[in-house]
Design a protein around this motif. Structure first.
Motif, PDB file in Angstrom:
ATOM      1  N   SER A  35       0.831  -1.209   0.000  1.00  0.00           N
ATOM      2  CA  SER A  35       0.000   0.000   0.000  1.00  0.00           C
ATOM      3  C   SER A  35       0.858   1.250   0.000  1.00  0.00           C
ATOM      4  O   SER A  35       0.560   2.244  -0.680  1.00  0.00           O
ATOM      5  N   ASP A  40      -5.254  -2.085   0.826  1.00  0.00           N
ATOM      6  CA  ASP A  40      -5.730  -1.348   2.005  1.00  0.00           C
ATOM      7  C   ASP A  40      -6.738  -2.145   2.813  1.00  0.00           C
ATOM      8  O   ASP A  40      -6.889  -1.914   4.019  1.00  0.00           O
ATOM      9  N   LYS A  41      -7.455  -3.079   2.178  1.00  0.00           N
ATOM     10  CA  LYS A  41      -8.626  -3.669   2.834  1.00  0.00           C
ATOM     11  C   LYS A  41      -8.484  -5.129   3.229  1.00  0.00           C
ATOM     12  O   LYS A  41      -9.201  -5.605   4.112  1.00  0.00           O
ATOM     13  N   LEU A  42      -7.619  -5.879   2.559  1.00  0.00           N
ATOM     14  CA  LEU A  42      -7.576  -7.313   2.808  1.00  0.00           C
ATOM     15  C   LEU A  42      -7.291  -7.649   4.265  1.00  0.00           C
ATOM     16  O   LEU A  42      -7.946  -8.516   4.860  1.00  0.00           O
ATOM     17  N   LYS A  58      -5.112  -0.533  -4.832  1.00  0.00           N
ATOM     18  CA  LYS A  58      -4.838  -0.129  -3.449  1.00  0.00           C
ATOM     19  C   LYS A  58      -6.121  -0.100  -2.623  1.00  0.00           C
ATOM     20  O   LYS A  58      -6.188  -0.645  -1.520  1.00  0.00           O
ATOM     21  N   GLY A  59      -7.157   0.543  -3.189  1.00  0.00           N
ATOM     22  CA  GLY A  59      -8.396   0.696  -2.432  1.00  0.00           C
ATOM     23  C   GLY A  59      -9.139  -0.607  -2.215  1.00  0.00           C
ATOM     24  O   GLY A  59      -9.780  -0.808  -1.183  1.00  0.00           O
ATOM     25  N   THR A  60      -9.040  -1.507  -3.201  1.00  0.00           N
ATOM     26  CA  THR A  60      -9.808  -2.749  -3.121  1.00  0.00           C
ATOM     27  C   THR A  60      -9.071  -3.846  -2.380  1.00  0.00           C
ATOM     28  O   THR A  60      -9.695  -4.638  -1.665  1.00  0.00           O
ATOM     29  N   TYR A  61      -7.750  -3.894  -2.508  1.00  0.00           N
ATOM     30  CA  TYR A  61      -7.016  -5.036  -1.972  1.00  0.00           C
ATOM     31  C   TYR A  61      -5.992  -4.674  -0.896  1.00  0.00           C
ATOM     32  O   TYR A  61      -6.137  -5.075   0.257  1.00  0.00           O
ATOM     33  N   ASP A  75     -16.256 -10.288  -0.888  1.00  0.00           N
ATOM     34  CA  ASP A  75     -15.890  -9.999   0.523  1.00  0.00           C
ATOM     35  C   ASP A  75     -14.794 -10.912   1.076  1.00  0.00           C
ATOM     36  O   ASP A  75     -14.998 -11.610   2.073  1.00  0.00           O
ATOM     37  N   PRO A  76     -13.596 -10.919   0.477  1.00  0.00           N
ATOM     38  CA  PRO A  76     -13.140 -10.164  -0.687  1.00  0.00           C
ATOM     39  C   PRO A  76     -13.338 -10.944  -1.983  1.00  0.00           C
ATOM     40  O   PRO A  76     -13.485 -12.157  -1.966  1.00  0.00           O
ATOM     41  N   ALA A 132      -7.893  -5.937   6.891  1.00  0.00           N
ATOM     42  CA  ALA A 132      -9.042  -5.591   7.741  1.00  0.00           C
ATOM     43  C   ALA A 132     -10.153  -6.626   7.630  1.00  0.00           C
ATOM     44  O   ALA A 132     -10.961  -6.773   8.557  1.00  0.00           O
ATOM     45  N   LEU A 133     -10.208  -7.353   6.513  1.00  0.00           N
ATOM     46  CA  LEU A 133     -11.240  -8.370   6.341  1.00  0.00           C
ATOM     47  C   LEU A 133     -10.896  -9.683   7.025  1.00  0.00           C
ATOM     48  O   LEU A 133     -11.750 -10.564   7.151  1.00  0.00           O
TER      49      LEU A 133
END
Length: 953
Positions: free
Chosen positions: A581, A667-669, A662-665, A698-699, A671-672
């Motif tokens: 990221s 940064d978020k993976l 960045k926004g989809t993977y 999701d994801p 947190a999921l």
């Protein structure tokens, strides 16, 4: 909104005042057409008359008449020909697609059967059905009646008063005065003003540009009416105010187009109009019953015909028939009591004749229920939870249905103030656990994978799931919705309580545990009951078709395997993601700076408007294509084309790609991932893609880009725990192998059977050179041709992909088909077969429906023809990877291996393998995948190993 429409919650007055029930027939018939299966009068003859909309209409009217007790009933349809609105505004409804031929063929029979069912039918030229409904409703109200309009058309909300309400049978909601205001934010008396501001895109009636529901409601609340908004237009600021001022001249016309007329002259169609109280009632006689039975026989509804003839009560006095002619003239309203004499003779599409719903709050009835479950042949069960995320959800209650119309709800964790005392959840689940985990006790559900996860969260591994109504629908009618509400409505003619009815929506939506036990009990029992009801309708259709039964059993087995895969999850390295990221963020900033420099000014790289101004006004770049409004387009296709020659579009494209990554993977993976395991648990949607492929969310693990280095690096974050490695097993060129099998082309099959690189073999054929003399460029061309043609690529598309002119591309395609004539023949025959039967099949019999294959719209029809060629390959590939996944999982279980399948992505299985089992996996997994199906050419699966997913490729 009022409670959902069902016999226990809605009872309209039957004495004083009288009740008038009006059905929007035009709304109904479209819903019936799109909701019912593709029925034919003779299922064995594709050229026999279509009957799906007719049967759907019968089901919907049956259901409505059972749920609503009304004194007078009428069904109103749109008449043929233009209306006064077309004269007022020639562009009115200009964008609407023409009525499908199969629906048009069913209009007259629908009118006929509606009359035979005891409904008066009305279609008035020059106006729309809404205008006739509006006129009847207002006159009925004037004469002291309560009026209920049954329609899915929200435009009718402008008619709502204290005596006039609307029910939408699709979701069971009733729009009364309070309901309209809650839904739209304005009172019913302002609905026409609201609609005028918002416009109606479906009917091509413009409103105020970029003014949506929220802005329209805000203005009307502030200024009191449309007139008030107009008078204060000069004071409204911003773009919305500017657009309002531009629209001022149009608004009166728009309002007149959207206004439902309530003053139609119906004297020609209704005797003694408007003296409704003097209208004689339409009576139903024995001869009408015979006519109805004849109608059912003619259109292939044999069970309905049998029920009518067998169910006509001999002890009821015969009545004199008085039915309307084809033009909708004659007596209008049929009293409900008399219409019910025919209705009672019809079989309910549902298998439940009565409803017995029980709430279990004490130990004795719980023990009685447990005994019932032990002896039941099949039990439908459902869970109510406090979270839609199945990995985090906890049970609030459970419902069970053991026979049609009978269901039980056990509340376990309702926590609102004043909630009744409930049985302890842990104790109840402990009592249910032996039955739930007993594989010999057959169970049924709707989307059983979700319920399995929920129960697993409480330490229960459910066994014995033998049926899933969602998957039954998916196998029978892949192109239709598979949620329980849709299934119940179109297959058993039932509507029920929706989740939004129960819990509300938006920010104020409650969780199930906050809703009264009594209301949830009805909702939950209804779900279990409807699931059993739908199963009893769908399963016999699957059971009698060997191909569909095989596909259904594959889906059931896949559901079991996917539950395991989802439960396993995959470990992600938060540190790797954080570093990626950071690097992506730095590069994104660099690209933004470079783009500003190339543009000569700062601008928003996410704004199409600003990009368009810079590209075409400031820099004078060529316009590749235009939007629907005539403005130069800056979509991704345009950017890719311009990026071939100009640096700024290339920077914007790269900026968009990296920002999404960045926004989809990255940064978020992390947190999921579940905190206790560090693993992400994707959800595999089994009943979404029409080809049978799985959908991941999701994801979404299927959309991680692999064509760029940055995208491939994301897979480095999917790691093996200590003592394990990641294995990736992927089918090689599976769709081309399937094409070789389906087409029977000797040359293409020989290339695979001899173990050649199929793209080099194709290049050798097309370019006329020895296979060992094929250049890399020739192989690239052949690869594009191989994959392009199975996706229906045209000469134009091939030329664009290869960067050559259309003539050269056309020559390549002609040479390809000369060398592979079997492929060309297969494509031609498949198109013809699709047109004849409306669907194509995979190798294993999965049906892939093509509703647009006979569309009068050229592009839609061409798209359906391309799909007809590609769908059998994609669908067969989907079947094969499911067969492989099931086979590998069963082998792992049989051998007692600790290896786990952790992902299924396209044609690839990803496994987490203990080091001690690496040799077994290297040998057995490719073998199991290669033997998952037998085709005319060999299947090949390639396996790689590594510490992370990317390294395993």
């Amino acid at each position: 909104m009022t409670d959902a429409l069902n016999p226990d919650t809605v009872t309209l007055p039957s004495d004083k005042p009288k009740t008038l029930l009006l059905v929007d027939g035009s709304s109904y018939l479209y819903r019936a057409f799109h909701a019912m299966p593709d029925l034919r009068a003779d299922p064995s003859d594709p050229s026999s008359p279509p009957t799906g909309a007719i049967r759907g209409m019968i089901n919907m009217l049956q259901s409505l008449r059972k749920d609503v007790h009304a004194d007078y009933v009428a069904c109103v349809f749109d008449a043929k020909g233009p209306t006064f609105r077309d004269e007022l505004y020639p562009e009115y409804k200009a964008h609407r697609s023409p009525m499908p031929d199969d629906l048009r063929a069913q209009i007259e029979p629908i009118h006929q059967v509606v009359k035979l069912l005891g409904w008066a039918v009305l279609d008035v030229p020059g106006v729309e059905a809404d205008d006739v409904i509006g006129t009847l409703a207002v006159e009925g109200e004037r004469q002291g009646m309560n009026v209920l309009i049954s329609s899915g058309d929200k435009d009718l909300a402008q008619l709502v008063t204290e005596r006039i309400s609307i029910v939408d049978t699709m979701n069971g909601k009733c729009r009364d005065l309070a309901g309209v205001e809650a839904e739209f934010g304005v009172p019913a008396r302002l609905m026409l003003d609201y609609q005028t501001l918002v416009g109606d895109a479906v009917d091509n009636v413009p409103g105020v540009e970029k003014v949506g529901p929220k802005t329209a409601a805000k203005w009307l609340q502030e200024y009191g009416s449309l007139q008030g908004v107009v008078e204060n237009a000069a004071a409204i600021k911003g773009v919305a105010g500017e657009n309002l001022r531009k629209a001022l001249e149009w608004l009166p016309t728009g309002r007149e187009l959207l206004r439902i007329r309530t003053d139609c002259d119906l004297a020609q169609w209704i005797p003694a109009w408007p003296a409704m109280e003097s209208i004689a009632a339409t009576a139903i006689s024995t001869s009408s019953t015979e006519q109805l039975a004849d109608f059912y026989q003619r259109y292939g509804f044999k069970s309905l015909a049998k029920a009518v003839l067998g169910g006509a009560a001999a002890d009821k006095p015969a009545r004199t028939a008085k039915t309307s002619g084809a033009g909708g003239t004659g007596d209008l309203f049929a009293p409900a009591a008399q219409a019910d004499e025919v209705q009672d003779a019809l079989p309910a599409a549902s298998h439940a004749s009565t409803r017995q719903y029980h709430t279990v709050l004490e130990r004795a009835p719980l023990e009685a229920l447990l005994q019932t479950l032990q002896t039941a042949e099949l039990v439908a069960l459902d869970t109510e939870t406090n979270n839609l995320d199945e990995m985090r959800a906890e049970i609030v209650g459970m419902s069970f249905s053991t026979q049609p119309g009978v269901a039980y709800y056990i509340p376990l964790a309702h926590s609102y103030p004043g909630a009744p005392e409930q049985l302890p959840r842990d104790e109840v689940l402990a009592l249910l656990k032996p039955w739930l985990e007993d594989a010999s006790r057959p169970k049924l559900g709707q989307n059983v994978k979700y319920d399995r996860h929920v129960l697993a969260n409480h330490g229960i591994e459910v066994r014995g799931y033998v049926h899933d109504t969602m998957l039954q629908s998916y196998v029978l009618e892949v192109h239709r919705p598979h949620n329980l509400t849709s299934l119940a409505e179109r297959h058993v003619g039932r509507t029920g309580i929706s989740f939004e009815d129960l819990c509300g929506k938006g920010a104020k939506q409650l969780t199930i545990d906050q809703v009264e036990v009594e209301r949830v009990a009805e909702y939950a029992c209804e779900d279990a009951d409807q699931t059993l009801d739908v199963h009893l309708t769908l399963w016999p259709r699957i059971e009698q078709n060997a191909k569909l039964r095989f596909i259904y059993e594959l889906e059931i087995a896949s559901s079991e395997a996917l539950y395991r895969v989802e439960r396993n999850g995959v470990r992600v390295d938060a540190g790797v993601l954080a570093r990626q990221s950071q690097l992506l963020g730095a590069r994104i900033m660099e690209l933004e700076t470079e783009a500003h420099q190339l543009a000569g000014q700062a601008f928003n790289l996410a704004s199409p408007k600003q990009i368009g101004e810079i590209f075409f006004t400031k820099l004078g770049l060529p316009v590749v294509k235009k939007t629907a409004t005539g403005a130069p387009s800056t979509d991704e296709e345009v950017l890719e084309k311009l990026a071939e020659d100009y640096p700024l579009p290339a920077r914007i494209l790269e900026h968009r790609g990296l920002s999404k990554l960045k926004g989809t993977y990255t940064d978020k993976l992390a947190a999921l991932a579940l905190p206790r395991t560090g693993r992400v648990h994707t959800h595999y949607a089994q009943a979404v893609a029409v080809t049978g492929r799985l959908s991941s969310n999701d994801p979404n693990l299927q959309n991680i880009p692999i064509r760029t280095a940055e995208g491939r690096r994301v897979r480095e974050a999917f790691v093996a725990p200590e003592g394990c490695v990641i294995a990736s097993a992927d089918y090689s060129q599976i769709e081309l192998r399937i094409m070789a099998h389906l087409s029977g082309d000797a040359a293409l099959q020989r290339a695979f059977q001899d173990g050649h690189d199929v793209h080099r073999a194709t290049a050798s054929e097309v370019f006329g050179v020895a296979i060992d003399q094929v250049s890399n460029e020739q192989r690239r061309y052949a690869k594009t041709i191989n994959f392009g043609l199975i996706y229906g690529m045209s000469a134009y598309g091939l030329a664009k992909s290869l960067g050559i002119d259309n003539t050269a591309a056309k020559n390549f395609i002609e040479r390809y088909f000369e060398r592979y004539p079997g492929v060309k023949l297969y494509m031609e025959q498949t198109r013809e077969l699709a047109r004849a039967q409306g669907y194509v099949e995979t190798v294993f019999g999965r049906r892939l429906y093509l509703p647009e294959i006979k569309s009068p719209n050229g592009p839609r029809r061409a798209g359906a023809e391309r799909a007809a060629i590609n769908a059998p390959m994609q669908g067969t590939a989907a079947d094969i990877i499911k067969l492989a996944m099931v086979a590998v999982q069963q082998a792992l279980d049989a051998q007692g291996q600790a290896t786990r399948i952790i992902m299924q992505v396209h044609d690839e299985l990803v496994l987490e393998v203990p080091l001690a089992e690496v040799d077994w996996v290297k040998q057995e997994v490719p073998r199991l995948m290669a033997n998952a199906a037998t085709l005319a050419v060999p299947l090949v699966a390639e396996l790689g190993l590594g510490p992370n997913w990317e390294a395993a490729h």
